[in-house]
Write a protein that holds these residues in place. Structure first.
Motif, PDB file in Angstrom:
ATOM      1  N   VAL A 419       0.862  -1.192   0.000  1.00  0.00           N
ATOM      2  CA  VAL A 419       0.000   0.000   0.000  1.00  0.00           C
ATOM      3  C   VAL A 419       0.892   1.234   0.000  1.00  0.00           C
ATOM      4  O   VAL A 419       1.607   1.488   0.966  1.00  0.00           O
ATOM      5  CB  VAL A 419      -0.931  -0.001   1.230  1.00  0.00           C
ATOM      6  CG1 VAL A 419      -1.762   1.276   1.242  1.00  0.00           C
ATOM      7  CG2 VAL A 419      -1.825  -1.223   1.213  1.00  0.00           C
ATOM      8  N   SER A 420       0.890   1.998  -1.113  1.00  0.00           N
ATOM      9  CA  SER A 420       1.660   3.235  -1.219  1.00  0.00           C
ATOM     10  C   SER A 420       1.190   4.003  -2.437  1.00  0.00           C
ATOM     11  O   SER A 420       0.871   3.421  -3.476  1.00  0.00           O
ATOM     12  CB  SER A 420       3.160   2.931  -1.331  1.00  0.00           C
ATOM     13  OG  SER A 420       3.888   4.131  -1.484  1.00  0.00           O
ATOM     14  N   THR A 421       1.138   5.322  -2.301  1.00  0.00           N
ATOM     15  CA  THR A 421       0.791   6.177  -3.436  1.00  0.00           C
ATOM     16  C   THR A 421       2.029   6.571  -4.226  1.00  0.00           C
ATOM     17  O   THR A 421       1.916   7.107  -5.318  1.00  0.00           O
ATOM     18  CB  THR A 421       0.060   7.441  -2.911  1.00  0.00           C
ATOM     19  OG1 THR A 421      -1.007   7.023  -2.057  1.00  0.00           O
ATOM     20  CG2 THR A 421      -0.528   8.253  -4.042  1.00  0.00           C
ATOM     21  N   ASP A 422       3.216   6.315  -3.689  1.00  0.00           N
ATOM     22  CA  ASP A 422       4.467   6.642  -4.360  1.00  0.00           C
ATOM     23  C   ASP A 422       4.593   5.798  -5.632  1.00  0.00           C
ATOM     24  O   ASP A 422       4.654   4.571  -5.566  1.00  0.00           O
ATOM     25  CB  ASP A 422       5.648   6.386  -3.418  1.00  0.00           C
ATOM     26  CG  ASP A 422       6.939   6.990  -3.942  1.00  0.00           C
ATOM     27  OD1 ASP A 422       7.129   6.973  -5.167  1.00  0.00           O
ATOM     28  OD2 ASP A 422       7.747   7.459  -3.134  1.00  0.00           O
ATOM     29  N   ARG A 423       4.632   6.445  -6.793  1.00  0.00           N
ATOM     30  CA  ARG A 423       4.684   5.718  -8.067  1.00  0.00           C
ATOM     31  C   ARG A 423       5.956   4.904  -8.199  1.00  0.00           C
ATOM     32  O   ARG A 423       5.935   3.788  -8.724  1.00  0.00           O
ATOM     33  CB  ARG A 423       4.577   6.739  -9.221  1.00  0.00           C
ATOM     34  CG  ARG A 423       4.726   6.126 -10.622  1.00  0.00           C
ATOM     35  CD  ARG A 423       3.817   4.937 -10.845  1.00  0.00           C
ATOM     36  NE  ARG A 423       2.429   5.280 -10.573  1.00  0.00           N
ATOM     37  CZ  ARG A 423       1.462   4.386 -10.521  1.00  0.00           C
ATOM     38  NH1 ARG A 423       1.722   3.088 -10.663  1.00  0.00           N
ATOM     39  NH2 ARG A 423       0.223   4.765 -10.309  1.00  0.00           N
ATOM     40  N   GLU A 424       7.098   5.430  -7.694  1.00  0.00           N
ATOM     41  CA  GLU A 424       8.347   4.680  -7.780  1.00  0.00           C
ATOM     42  C   GLU A 424       8.269   3.398  -6.968  1.00  0.00           C
ATOM     43  O   GLU A 424       8.722   2.339  -7.407  1.00  0.00           O
ATOM     44  CB  GLU A 424       9.499   5.554  -7.280  1.00  0.00           C
ATOM     45  CG  GLU A 424      10.866   4.881  -7.398  1.00  0.00           C
ATOM     46  CD  GLU A 424      11.987   5.798  -6.929  1.00  0.00           C
ATOM     47  OE1 GLU A 424      13.132   5.330  -6.886  1.00  0.00           O
ATOM     48  OE2 GLU A 424      11.693   6.972  -6.617  1.00  0.00           O
ATOM     49  N   PRO A 436       0.643  -3.624  -6.099  1.00  0.00           N
ATOM     50  CA  PRO A 436       0.532  -2.297  -5.489  1.00  0.00           C
ATOM     51  C   PRO A 436      -0.923  -1.859  -5.356  1.00  0.00           C
ATOM     52  O   PRO A 436      -1.751  -2.138  -6.219  1.00  0.00           O
ATOM     53  CB  PRO A 436       1.292  -1.400  -6.467  1.00  0.00           C
ATOM     54  CG  PRO A 436       1.178  -2.091  -7.781  1.00  0.00           C
ATOM     55  CD  PRO A 436       1.110  -3.568  -7.493  1.00  0.00           C
ATOM     56  N   VAL A 437      -1.222  -1.186  -4.242  1.00  0.00           N
ATOM     57  CA  VAL A 437      -2.560  -0.646  -3.986  1.00  0.00           C
ATOM     58  C   VAL A 437      -2.394   0.783  -3.473  1.00  0.00           C
ATOM     59  O   VAL A 437      -1.530   1.056  -2.629  1.00  0.00           O
ATOM     60  CB  VAL A 437      -3.324  -1.511  -2.953  1.00  0.00           C
ATOM     61  CG1 VAL A 437      -4.650  -0.851  -2.594  1.00  0.00           C
ATOM     62  CG2 VAL A 437      -3.568  -2.905  -3.500  1.00  0.00           C
ATOM     63  N   ALA A 438      -3.212   1.698  -3.964  1.00  0.00           N
ATOM     64  CA  ALA A 438      -3.103   3.098  -3.553  1.00  0.00           C
ATOM     65  C   ALA A 438      -3.487   3.271  -2.080  1.00  0.00           C
ATOM     66  O   ALA A 438      -4.304   2.525  -1.534  1.00  0.00           O
ATOM     67  CB  ALA A 438      -4.004   3.978  -4.433  1.00  0.00           C
TER      68      ALA A 438
END
Length: 449
Positions: A419-424, A436-438
């Motif tokens: 869970v992370s909004t960081d695109r990298e 990946p999950v926002a």
């Protein structure tokens, strides 16, 4: 503490100590004064020391040590009285110092302290020599301690190397076991694929047999329909004959009636025998059932397509965590600063960890929360909640890199959700086959309860 006053020629009072009194000598001087302190009257004591007259020797040293040392240095009469008490207690050492030949077996610090109090000729040399001897002894002890510490560190290094070697061997053994297990799974997979291929071949053969049986049945139905038409024609002839027989009966022709009746019975029995011989089943499929349409209660292709979940639907997180042995890795500050950035960092952590604990209890998944620890000035006093592993990155390592290390540590095939909004971060874990999950999806899941 240095002696600064003079005396008469011929004794040690004229000698001056040009350096501070060594610590070891000073402690023994204070001990001599404390031991002799109780043998003096209140009038013989300097005014600053009278308040300590009733103290025990150890308490005098603790509370009046500096005051006694200062009095010995500045008050010659007080030093002389302490020296007289020392002579009474240690006549041999005092006599040896007066003669200028201290006992060779005596402790240098004791000799120097006695010389400082008694002030014989050459007492400065004795004090200086004792200080140098104490420094040499201290240096030797420090050298011995350094050597002992070096030996201990060498032993610890050897133990660490041995432990590392044993751990490496254990990991190699585990890796070999995992490889063997993977090879066994590959063999099972190949066998399963072979079974699937054989099943596909058997299915194709069954379909061919069904098509052949269907064609044969259709041929039999066609033959039956032809026979039915023939029998219907004969039945029509029989009905015509029957009508003629009825007319003949009406006309009194009984012989023709008998012949027609006999012909009718023969035709009916032949039709029944043909049905039994062909074993024709009753009609089970009606023409209206062959028309393609949507029946009530059944979903159309459009309805089925509408059931796919959006990437921002929190239900997709429940589906991912329902997978066997799922592992949820959360970029802590990325989530808290997305959901409640106005709160202090400590309260952000506590709120997020409480919500993750409830999620872990509901789903049964393994949960790891990662925070950036690069700017921490002191260790965080935090008790991780039940079901949640809390990790802080080391100095020089970002939380993003720690998350990637956690993903790389997982075995291939295990479902890992990051869970992370960081695109990298999302791109990096996706390349490592994690999902990946926002952060907004996790926050929506929390709000749903």
């Amino acid at each position: 503490m240095a002696e600064t006053h003079g005396g008469e020629p011929g004794d040690g009072a004229a000698e001056v100590l040009d350096r501070p009194l060594p610590d070891g000598v000073r402690r023994r001087v204070v001990q001599i004064a404390a031991d002799a302190f109780g043998g003096l009257t209140m009038a013989e004591l300097p005014a600053p020391l009278r308040q300590y007259a009733r103290f025990a020797p150890n308490r005098r040293i603790k509370f009046a040590g500096n005051a006694m040392a200062a009095a010995l240095e500045s008050d010659a009469l007080f030093r002389q009285r302490i020296g007289e008490k020392f002579r009474e207690a240690h006549p041999e050492l005092a006599g040896a110092l007066d003669s200028g030949a201290p006992p060779p077996a005596a402790e240098p610090l004791d000799v120097a302290a006695a010389a400082y109090v008694l002030r014989p000729v050459g007492w400065v040399k004795l004090v200086t020599a004792a200080g140098e001897e104490a420094q040499r002894a201290h240096a030797e002890r420090a050298d011995e301690e350094s050597r002992a510490e070096l030996e201990r560190l060498r032993a610890e290094l050897a133990g660490a190397r041995e432990h590392t070697r044993a751990e490496t061997e254990r990991l190699r053994a585990e890796l070999d076991a995992v490889r063997r297990e993977a090879e066994a799974l590959r063999r099972k997979l190949r066998a399963a694929l072979s079974d699937v291929k054989r099943g596909d071949a058997a299915l194709r053969k069954a379909r061919g047999d069904a098509d052949a049986a269907r064609a044969e049945g259709q041929a039999q139905v066609s033959a039956a329909e032809s026979e039915s038409r023939r029998l219907k024609a004969r039945l029509g002839e029989a009905e015509a004959a029957l009508e003629a027989a009825r007319r003949a009966a009406r006309e009194g022709r009984s012989v023709e009636d008998m012949r027609v009746r006999l012909l009718l019975d023969t035709v009916l029995e032949a039709a029944q025998g043909l049905r039994r011989e062909l074993a024709l089943p009753p009609v089970s499929v009606w023409p209206a059932q062959t028309v393609d349409a949507v029946e009530p209660g059944r979903m159309t292709p459009k309805d089925i397509a509408a059931r796919a979940l959006s990437e921002h639907d929190p239900a997709i997180l429940d589906q991912l965590l329902a997978l066997p042995q799922a592992h949820l890795v959360v970029d802590g500050y990325n989530v808290t600063k997305t959901g409640y950035p106005q709160m202090p960092l400590e309260k952000q952590r506590l709120r997020l960890l409480g919500q993750l604990s409830q999620l872990a209890a509901q789903t049964g998944a393994e949960v790891t929360c990662v925070f950036d620890g690069a700017e921490l000035a002191a260790p965080v006093l935090l008790a991780p909640p039940r079901g949640v592993r809390v990790l802080f990155s080391k100095p020089g390592v970002t939380a993003d890199e720690l998350i990637r290390q956690l993903v790389r540590a997982e075995p291939p095939g295990r479902p890992v959700v990051v869970v992370s909004t960081d695109r990298e971060v999302a791109d990096g874990v996706a390349r490592a086959e994690a999902r990946p999950v926002a952060s907004a999806v996790l926050l929506k899941r929390f709000s749903r309860g």
